[in-house]
Design a protein around this motif. Structure first.
Motif, mmCIF file in Angstrom:
data_model
loop_
_atom_site.group_PDB
_atom_site.id
_atom_site.type_symbol
_atom_site.label_atom_id
_atom_site.label_comp_id
_atom_site.label_asym_id
_atom_site.label_seq_id
_atom_site.Cartn_x
_atom_site.Cartn_y
_atom_site.Cartn_z
ATOM 1 N N PHE A 120 0.823 -1.210 0.000
ATOM 2 C CA PHE A 120 0.000 0.000 0.000
ATOM 3 C C PHE A 120 0.859 1.262 0.000
ATOM 4 O O PHE A 120 0.520 2.263 -0.641
ATOM 5 C CB PHE A 120 -0.934 0.007 1.217
ATOM 6 N N ALA A 121 1.991 1.220 0.720
ATOM 7 C CA ALA A 121 2.863 2.401 0.789
ATOM 8 C C ALA A 121 3.546 2.652 -0.553
ATOM 9 O O ALA A 121 3.583 3.787 -1.043
ATOM 10 C CB ALA A 121 3.894 2.232 1.898
ATOM 11 N N GLU A 122 4.083 1.597 -1.153
ATOM 12 C CA GLU A 122 4.791 1.810 -2.424
ATOM 13 C C GLU A 122 3.833 2.172 -3.553
ATOM 14 O O GLU A 122 4.224 2.843 -4.518
ATOM 15 C CB GLU A 122 5.636 0.585 -2.778
ATOM 16 N N GLN A 123 2.568 1.767 -3.424
ATOM 17 C CA GLN A 123 1.553 2.114 -4.426
ATOM 18 C C GLN A 123 0.878 3.453 -4.121
ATOM 19 O O GLN A 123 -0.055 3.845 -4.810
ATOM 20 C CB GLN A 123 0.510 1.004 -4.507
ATOM 21 N N LYS A 124 1.340 4.111 -3.063
ATOM 22 C CA LYS A 124 0.904 5.467 -2.707
ATOM 23 C C LYS A 124 -0.623 5.577 -2.572
ATOM 24 O O LYS A 124 -1.269 6.453 -3.177
ATOM 25 C CB LYS A 124 1.430 6.485 -3.731
ATOM 26 N N CYS A 125 -1.179 4.702 -1.753
ATOM 27 C CA CYS A 125 -2.615 4.769 -1.477
ATOM 28 C C CYS A 125 -2.944 6.040 -0.696
ATOM 29 O O CYS A 125 -2.202 6.442 0.204
ATOM 30 C CB CYS A 125 -3.054 3.548 -0.677
ATOM 31 N N ASP A 126 -4.060 6.665 -1.036
ATOM 32 C CA ASP A 126 -4.522 7.830 -0.289
ATOM 33 C C ASP A 126 -5.134 7.428 1.049
ATOM 34 O O ASP A 126 -5.101 8.202 2.014
ATOM 35 C CB ASP A 126 -5.573 8.593 -1.096
ATOM 36 N N LEU A 127 -5.715 6.231 1.083
ATOM 37 C CA LEU A 127 -6.408 5.746 2.274
ATOM 38 C C LEU A 127 -6.403 4.225 2.235
ATOM 39 O O LEU A 127 -6.513 3.626 1.159
ATOM 40 C CB LEU A 127 -7.857 6.259 2.281
ATOM 41 N N VAL A 128 -6.277 3.610 3.409
ATOM 42 C CA VAL A 128 -6.347 2.151 3.515
ATOM 43 C C VAL A 128 -7.477 1.779 4.467
ATOM 44 O O VAL A 128 -7.532 2.261 5.602
ATOM 45 C CB VAL A 128 -5.020 1.551 4.027
#
Length: 442
Positions: free
Chosen positions: A137-145
């Motif tokens: 999720f961090a490397e894919q730059k999610c705005d929200l998890v």
């Protein structure tokens, strides 16, 4: 599941490695997860979360939140468990499953972190997968998890994050071996996700459980909001069946309202998200090519069985008990007798089956209990789900229930979901052989 990987298939080898981590069982505590996160560079510090705990409805609430925030234009990660068919269901971005290549890459990276632990304190499958998901999720730059707990909350591996909001769906009896024998003790474990000054939203109705949540929220100066009831027209295009799903949607919408100052969401995005939400295997009605209706629902505890009973009676008036057929499989560590007491009177024909899981109750004992409860029904036990499906080929309305593992197997056999080979459902078997588990305090 075939424990041997397919030679020359990196994804199969990665899944086989994850399967091997089941040997370390289920441990409660955050020390390993914090250490793994540090080794991975603390990816959680670059993400925003909504953390969701509760006995039932966690996955549905997560799916509704994800759908609405995605409709609002955000890049949304979704972390849930268990999976129905493929391990990749657990880690999604904008409802796209993590790719096999990314699973391979991140498993190999996580392997290097695991060498820093001795066998005595080796991370479990769920701890490793939690860190794998955070990295993705961090490397894919999610705005929200949207971040679902695995079991409990206080000592669950997911509890290393500081979320924008903590959500507790409800508190019912389940996993008492791990979480305690009373609603108060179970509520205390769920409320362990509450953080200092972080808003809490809950749909808990039981006074005994709500009192515990309220007390913990007050101790941590965490603003507490109870779910808001909404008018019927809000749900005019909501595709999930059952009154309980409306409650889950109300909880999600209350959470969105609480966070409006942090993440604005328009009324149009809410309408779009609600109308497009998808969460398979939970009161999922499938029309087969021959016109047969199949209802799939992983009613795996007493509360879930009651929800199924209410939904059958409310939503399918053309199919009374005498016209229903149920295929039932339950895990032995659930209150399987209590579930049978609720499910057995719902159908004129019942076929009991084993669940493809080490913890399954036998089909024969399920059938014996169902006969005691509903002697007027036709009740048979089958050696496999395939045999039961063959026996019910001509039935016009079929309900498959009792375990999400069984629902996943049915989805593959009925062609509702692509077949995954080797079978990955056994990765859900978290309670393996570790004898030194740190059980949660009551």
């Amino acid at each position: 599941m075939n424990r041997d990987s397919i030679p020359g298939n990196p994804y199969s080898e990665a899944i086989c490695f994850l399967y091997s981590l089941r040997w370390f069982g289920a441990k409660f505590g955050l020390e390993n997860t914090f250490k793994l996160a540090a080794l991975a560079g603390n990816p959680e510090r670059n993400l925003k979360f909504i953390h969701v705990a509760g006995t039932n409805g966690k996955g549905s609430t997560c799916a509704i939140l994800e759908s609405i925030y995605r409709a609002a234009g955000l890049r949304v990660g979704l972390f849930t468990s268990p999976h129905l068919v493929s391990f990749r269901e657990r880690i999604q971005i904008n409802r796209e499953l993590i790719s096999p290549a990314d699973v391979v890459r991140l498993v190999n990276r996580t392997k290097s972190f695991l060498t820093k632990f001795s066998d005595a304190d080796h991370p479990t499958f769920f701890e490793a997968v939690t860190i794998l998901a955070l990295q993705y999720f961090a490397e894919q730059k999610c705005d929200l998890v949207i971040w679902e707990t695995g079991l409990g909350g206080r000592l669950d591996a997911t509890n290393i994050v500081t979320p924008l909001a903590s959500v507790i769906t409800n508190v019912q009896y389940d996993h008492q071996k791990w979480l305690g024998e009373t609603l108060s003790s179970i509520a205390a474990e769920k409320a362990g996700i509450i953080k200092s000054r972080i808003p809490v939203v809950t749909g808990v109705e039981e006074p005994e459980a709500f009192e515990v949540i309220s007390k913990i929220a007050a101790e941590r100066s965490a603003p507490l909001t109870r779910v808001s009831r909404l008018p019927e027209n809000v749900f005019s295009n909501f595709p999930l069946s059952g009154n309980h799903q409306r409650k889950n949607a109300e909880l999600a919408l209350t959470t969105i309202d609480v966070l409006q100052n942090r993440i604005p969401v328009s009324a149009n995005a809410i309408r779009t998200g609600l109308s497009n939400v998808n969460w398979p295997g939970r009161l999922q009605l499938v029309w087969m090519p021959d016109g047969k209706r199949v209802l799939l629902d992983g009613a795996h505890n007493i509360a879930g069985a009651k929800v199924l009973a209410d939904a059958l009676n409310a939503n399918f008036p053309n199919f009374p008990e005498s016209r229903r057929t149920i295929i039932l499989g339950i895990l032995r560590d659930k209150d399987w007798r209590g579930i049978c007491e609720i499910i057995a009177p719902l159908a004129g024909r019942i076929f009991t089956v084993p669940v493809q899981n080490e913890r399954t109750a036998t089909a024969r004992e399920l059938a014996e209990v169902c006969r005691e409860i509903h002697p007027g029904a036709e009740i048979q036990f089958c050696e496999t789900l395939g045999e039961a499906l063959e026996q019910t080929r001509d039935d016009s309305f079929l309900v498959i229930t009792g375990s999400l593992y069984l629902v996943g197997e049915a989805m593959e056999m009925l062609g509702i979901s692509p077949v995954v080979a080797p079978d990955e459902r056994a990765l859900n078997e978290w309670g393996a052989a570790n004898q030194n588990q740190n059980l949660p305090a009551g």
